[in-house]
Design an enzyme around this catalytic site. Structure first.
Site, PDB file in Angstrom:
ATOM      1  N   ARG A   1       0.812  -1.214   0.000  1.00 24.03           N
ATOM      2  CA  ARG A   1       0.000   0.000   0.000  1.00 24.03           C
ATOM      3  C   ARG A   1       0.847   1.265   0.000  1.00 24.03           C
ATOM      4  NH1 ARG A   1      -3.313   1.658  -2.690  1.00 24.03           N
ATOM      5  NH2 ARG A   1      -4.273  -0.399  -2.456  1.00 24.03           N
TER       6      ARG A   1
ATOM      7  N   LYS B   1       1.706  24.418  -2.955  1.00 22.02           N
ATOM      8  CA  LYS B   1       0.379  23.830  -2.689  1.00 22.02           C
ATOM      9  C   LYS B   1       0.485  22.315  -2.819  1.00 22.02           C
ATOM     10  CE  LYS B   1      -1.851  28.001  -4.403  1.00 22.02           C
ATOM     11  NZ  LYS B   1      -2.600  28.627  -5.508  1.00 22.02           N
TER      12      LYS B   1
ATOM     13  N   LYS C   1       5.388  38.307  -1.530  1.00 19.41           N
ATOM     14  CA  LYS C   1       4.031  38.301  -2.070  1.00 19.41           C
ATOM     15  C   LYS C   1       3.265  39.528  -1.576  1.00 19.41           C
ATOM     16  CE  LYS C   1       2.360  34.475  -3.411  1.00 19.41           C
ATOM     17  NZ  LYS C   1       1.623  33.195  -3.530  1.00 19.41           N
TER      18      LYS C   1
ATOM     19  N   GLU D   1       6.086  39.713  -6.202  1.00 21.34           N
ATOM     20  CA  GLU D   1       4.784  39.661  -6.876  1.00 21.34           C
ATOM     21  C   GLU D   1       4.257  41.078  -7.066  1.00 21.34           C
ATOM     22  OE1 GLU D   1       1.522  36.728  -5.580  1.00 21.34           O
ATOM     23  OE2 GLU D   1       0.874  38.605  -4.665  1.00 21.34           O
TER      24      GLU D   1
ATOM     25  N   ASP E   1       0.688  38.778 -10.915  1.00 26.43           N
ATOM     26  CA  ASP E   1      -0.390  38.068 -10.221  1.00 26.43           C
ATOM     27  C   ASP E   1      -1.757  38.440 -10.787  1.00 26.43           C
ATOM     28  OD1 ASP E   1      -1.554  36.420  -8.164  1.00 26.43           O
ATOM     29  OD2 ASP E   1      -2.085  38.258  -7.104  1.00 26.43           O
TER      30      ASP E   1
END
Length: 282
Positions: free
Chosen positions: A99, A134, A166, A199, A221
């Protein structure tokens, strides 16, 4: 041991701890310790294979006597019916590693397959597809390996290997000038040789960055393709450029044709379906 190897080792330890605990009592109760056997990794869906090298490490860590014969390597295109590898050893070991190996290989192959699709869409341009942070907590290193296998490029691995200013960093710092200057001072003070990316949300912010300089890459962005073309022209090749936010597979090529160097796509890792495969006795 480098950081990548260390993270993979820790992931494998945690994965065995959560899956096996104090023992696989199903296997231990019905399979003799002396029983030997073979299992094959059977591909059930077309895609790009990824995770073979990590799978070999899973087997080695659990039972070094297991023998792995690989027929298809990472990065190869696979189709239903293909046999990627055959593993021989104690049946107890085959069942207890099944697994974890499948979880890793299905996830990595799904990411490599998705990345390959995006990379193919960019063929003929100078734009490369980037991953993001992410990722699945604890599995980032494997997921980013899969992106590379699929033909993509890794952005930063984490918060430690690049500075990415950012919108929230800029706002909390009190503006673009302050954010960039503080980042440069920090690197100098700490003796860090880190690339600095910033950004921007509009052309006013972009102009501020261009006036100040001292960065390595500018991220546009949530720009439209038309805005991106204008932004790329404003930068004029002085810095690397990246598009991010709201970009889909269907609009990917539109952004690439604006001349941007990179397009970052969170979907490569945050919402991927695993590639179907099974590990069957043979």
């Amino acid at each position: 041991m480098n950081k990548e190897e260390e993270l993979i080792d820790r992931l494998i330890d945690l994965a065995f701890a959560e899956d096996i605990g104090d023992g696989d009592h199903t296997t231990l109760s019905c399979i003799p310790a002396t029983a030997m056997g073979k299992s094959k990794l059977l591909i059930k869906e077309p895609g790009i294979l990824a995770g073979i090298e990590v799978a070999k490490e899973v087997f080695r860590r659990f039972d070094p006597t297991m023998k792995v014969e690989v027929f298809i390597n990472d990065g190869a295109e696979v189709k239903p019916g293909d046999i990627a590898m055959v593993v021989e050893g104690k049946v107890q070991s085959l069942l207890q590693t099944e697994r974890l190996m499948l979880n890793i290989m299905q996830r990595m192959s799904g990411i490599a397959t998705m990345t390959h699709k995006y990379a193919e869409k960019l063929e003929g341009t100078n734009t490369r597809v980037l991953d993001t942070r992410k990722t699945t907590p604890g599995m980032r290193i494997l997921e980013k390996m899969a992106v590379k296998i699929g033909g993509g490029v890794n952005h930063r691995i984490g918060l430690f290997d690049m500075i990415l200013l950012k919108d929230n960093h800029v706002d909390f710092a009190g503006g673009i000038d302050k954010a960039i200057n503080r980042a440069k001072e920090y690197c100098k003070e700490k003796g860090k040789d880190l690339k600095i990316e910033i950004e921007v949300r509009n052309f006013d912010e972009l102009q501020q960055v261009l006036d100040l300089g001292g960065i390595d890459r500018i991220m546009f962005d949530n720009f439209t393709p038309e805005m991106t073309k204008k932004a790329v022209d404003m930068v004029g090749g002085r810095y690397e450029t990246e598009s991010s936010g709201g970009i889909t597979f269907d609009t990917l090529r539109d952004y690439a044709e604006c001349g941007v160097d990179f397009i970052s796509v969170g979907a490569l890792t945050h919402s991927v379906k695993g590639l179907d495969m099974s590990f069957k006795a043979c």
